[in-house]
Design a protein around this motif. Structure first.
Motif, PDB file in Angstrom:
ATOM      1  N   ASP A   5      75.342  34.969  28.779  1.00 17.18           N
ATOM      2  CA  ASP A   5      74.213  34.047  28.905  1.00 17.18           C
ATOM      3  C   ASP A   5      73.771  33.489  27.557  1.00 17.18           C
ATOM      4  OD1 ASP A   5      74.235  34.433  31.618  1.00 17.18           O
ATOM      5  OD2 ASP A   5      72.599  35.908  31.628  1.00 17.18           O
ATOM      6  N   THR A   6      73.830  34.311  26.522  1.00 12.49           N
ATOM      7  CA  THR A   6      73.425  33.838  25.188  1.00 12.49           C
ATOM      8  C   THR A   6      74.357  32.747  24.691  1.00 12.49           C
ATOM      9  OG1 THR A   6      72.476  36.015  24.652  1.00 12.49           O
ATOM     10  CG2 THR A   6      72.991  34.532  22.807  1.00 12.49           C
ATOM     11  N   LYS A   8      76.227  30.801  26.594  1.00 12.70           N
ATOM     12  CA  LYS A   8      76.040  29.635  27.454  1.00 12.70           C
ATOM     13  C   LYS A   8      74.829  28.816  27.004  1.00 12.70           C
ATOM     14  CE  LYS A   8      78.032  28.782  30.717  1.00 12.70           C
ATOM     15  NZ  LYS A   8      77.783  29.169  32.107  1.00 12.70           N
ATOM     16  N   ALA A   9      73.732  29.504  26.703  1.00  9.05           N
ATOM     17  CA  ALA A   9      72.536  28.799  26.248  1.00  9.05           C
ATOM     18  C   ALA A   9      72.808  28.054  24.943  1.00  9.05           C
ATOM     19  CB  ALA A   9      71.385  29.790  26.080  1.00  9.05           C
ATOM     20  N   SER A  10      73.553  28.681  24.052  1.00  8.49           N
ATOM     21  CA  SER A  10      73.887  28.037  22.779  1.00  8.49           C
ATOM     22  C   SER A  10      74.754  26.806  22.991  1.00  8.49           C
ATOM     23  CB  SER A  10      74.607  29.039  21.873  1.00  8.49           C
ATOM     24  OG  SER A  10      75.055  28.414  20.685  1.00  8.49           O
ATOM     25  N   LYS A  13      72.672  23.950  24.451  1.00  8.70           N
ATOM     26  CA  LYS A  13      71.841  23.378  23.389  1.00  8.70           C
ATOM     27  C   LYS A  13      72.667  22.426  22.525  1.00  8.70           C
ATOM     28  CE  LYS A  13      68.592  24.833  19.738  1.00  8.70           C
ATOM     29  NZ  LYS A  13      69.170  24.141  18.573  1.00  8.70           N
ATOM     30  N   SER A  84      70.509  22.997  34.795  1.00  8.79           N
ATOM     31  CA  SER A  84      71.787  23.288  34.144  1.00  8.79           C
ATOM     32  C   SER A  84      72.864  23.646  35.164  1.00  8.79           C
ATOM     33  CB  SER A  84      71.624  24.419  33.128  1.00  8.79           C
ATOM     34  OG  SER A  84      71.155  25.603  33.744  1.00  8.79           O
TER      35      SER A  84
END
Length: 276
Positions: A5-6, A8-10, A13, A84
């Motif tokens: 998840d980290t 993916k979020a990066s 962004k 998303s």
């Protein structure tokens, strides 16, 4: 090479902030997943799983143009306020087997009468109006590019299967994790590997009891323009090269086509034509 998840979020962004051609440019690493030897893997939005799929088409790896289209679709969706999850689904559909791959893919599907077997008019309708019945994926889920340190935003050279994929540990790991997970999540879908590298990946999973051989239909050629020597005679034997240098290859294509058509005739009877 699972994405958490980290990460993916990066990545999301980065897509919001940077034009996709720049994200894929040599030396720009915000989407970089892995680099080894002559190759590097970059993230692109090809994860969404089509749980309603009745068939799975397995290519080699997304090319530059497919990755660029998927990322541009994702960027547009996110910037319009789309969730998303929805933006990722639309991005995959925009990029998977898009561009100059589309027409030869439709010709092969029509030749094999896959749409008719599914009660659909033709391949264009199957991929568009009935797209949820098809899952598009690759042996190597994420784009694999030739390492290039020079600046520039031009189209990058992608992996075409020249190296032995299943003898390369990190490539084999992608097959044994990402592709295996997708195919196991669709236990009733028929699987069509396209081209020799994709076939090798699927055969590897069959040999390791990850996938039943009964679900697999070997012989479909890859629809990329660079593979016209195989894809054109697959549909029309009159297109086969008569040059002595290529006779062995033409014999292979003809044999694989015949084997596939025989298996389709045995396993998947034709449905009456519909104006779907």
């Amino acid at each position: 090479m699972q994405i958490n998840d980290t990460q993916k979020a990066s990545f999301l962004k980065a897509v919001r902030e940077v034009e996709p051609a720049r994200l894929l440019a040599p030396g720009y690493d915000r989407l970089l997943l892995h680099r080894e030897g002559d190759w590097e893997v970059h993230w692109a939005p090809f994860e969404p799983l089509n749980t309603q799929a009745e068939i799975v088409l397995v290519g080699l790896t997304p090319g530059y143009s497919q990755a660029l289209k998927a990322l541009r679709s994702l960027r547009g969706g996110l910037r319009r306020g789309m969730s998303s999850s929805r933006a990722l689904v639309e991005a995959k559909m925009a990029g998977a087997f898009a561009g100059d791959i589309r027409d030869p893919l439709e010709r092969m599907l029509n030749f094999m009468e896959i749409p008719r077997r599914m009660g659909v008019r033709d391949a264009a309708s199957l991929l568009d109006r009935h797209g949820m019945r098809v899952h598009l994926t690759s042996a190597l889920r994420y784009p694999v590019f030739k390492v290039a340190r020079d600046a520039g935003d031009g189209e990058r050279e992608g992996y075409r299967g020249a190296a032995s994929m299943m003898k390369t540990p990190w490539m084999r790991q992608m097959v044994e994790t990402l592709l295996a997970d997708e195919l196991q999540a669709l236990p009733n879908a028929r699987v069509f590997p396209m081209g020799q590298p994709a076939r090798a990946a699927v055969e590897h999973l069959v040999a390791h009891d990850v996938l039943s051989h009964e679900r697999v239909y070997y012989g479909m050629q890859h629809p990329s323009p660079g593979n016209r020597m195989d894809s054109r005679p697959f549909v029309d034997p009159s297109e086969a090269s008569t040059h002595p240098k290529w006779q062995g290859r033409m014999v292979r294509v003809a044999r694989e086509r015949a084997e596939m058509l025989d298996k389709l005739a045995r396993d998947w009877p034709l449905e009456p034509a519909h104006a779907a």
